[in-house]
Write a protein that holds these residues in place. Structure first.
Motif, mmCIF file in Angstrom:
data_model
loop_
_atom_site.group_PDB
_atom_site.id
_atom_site.type_symbol
_atom_site.label_atom_id
_atom_site.label_comp_id
_atom_site.label_asym_id
_atom_site.label_seq_id
_atom_site.Cartn_x
_atom_site.Cartn_y
_atom_site.Cartn_z
ATOM 1 N N SER A 148 28.898 -34.938 -6.842
ATOM 2 C CA SER A 148 28.842 -33.989 -7.947
ATOM 3 C C SER A 148 28.041 -32.735 -7.621
ATOM 4 N N LEU A 149 27.308 -32.733 -6.512
ATOM 5 C CA LEU A 149 26.525 -31.558 -6.149
ATOM 6 C C LEU A 149 27.405 -30.525 -5.455
ATOM 7 N N PRO A 150 27.280 -29.250 -5.813
ATOM 8 C CA PRO A 150 28.085 -28.238 -5.155
ATOM 9 C C PRO A 150 27.618 -28.019 -3.720
#
Length: 89
Positions: free
Chosen positions: A83-85
């Motif tokens: 979920s982290l860019p």
């Protein structure tokens, strides 16, 4: 006399349209280590329901509890990375 009527036809009438999506199946695959670890923990706990747990039983439960916790942590870390860019963790 009362007749018992089943709702099988009504329940399964839309079964073809209620199949899990590919995304849902992928989620199940991703969560499978957690599910299996929980099953092992429950199995260890169930074996001690009808007797006083021995030291071996207690070790088995502790190991199963640690595996279940480790599987949950791994799943959370995997989810957080996804979920982290930019792929940063």
């Amino acid at each position: 006399m009362n007749h018992v009527v089943t709702l099988q036809d009504a329940v399964t009438a839309f079964a073809d349209f209620m199949e899990p999506t590919n995304a849902e199946l992928d989620d199940i695959d991703r969560e499978m280590p957690v599910i299996l670890a929980d099953v092992d923990l429950l199995d260890a706990q169930i074996t001690t329901l009808d007797r006083v747990p021995s030291e071996f039983d207690m070790r088995r439960i502790r190991r199963a509890r640690r595996r279940a916790l480790a599987a949950r942590v791994a799943l959370l870390n995997q989810t957080a990375r996804a979920s982290l860019p930019g792929g940063a963790a």
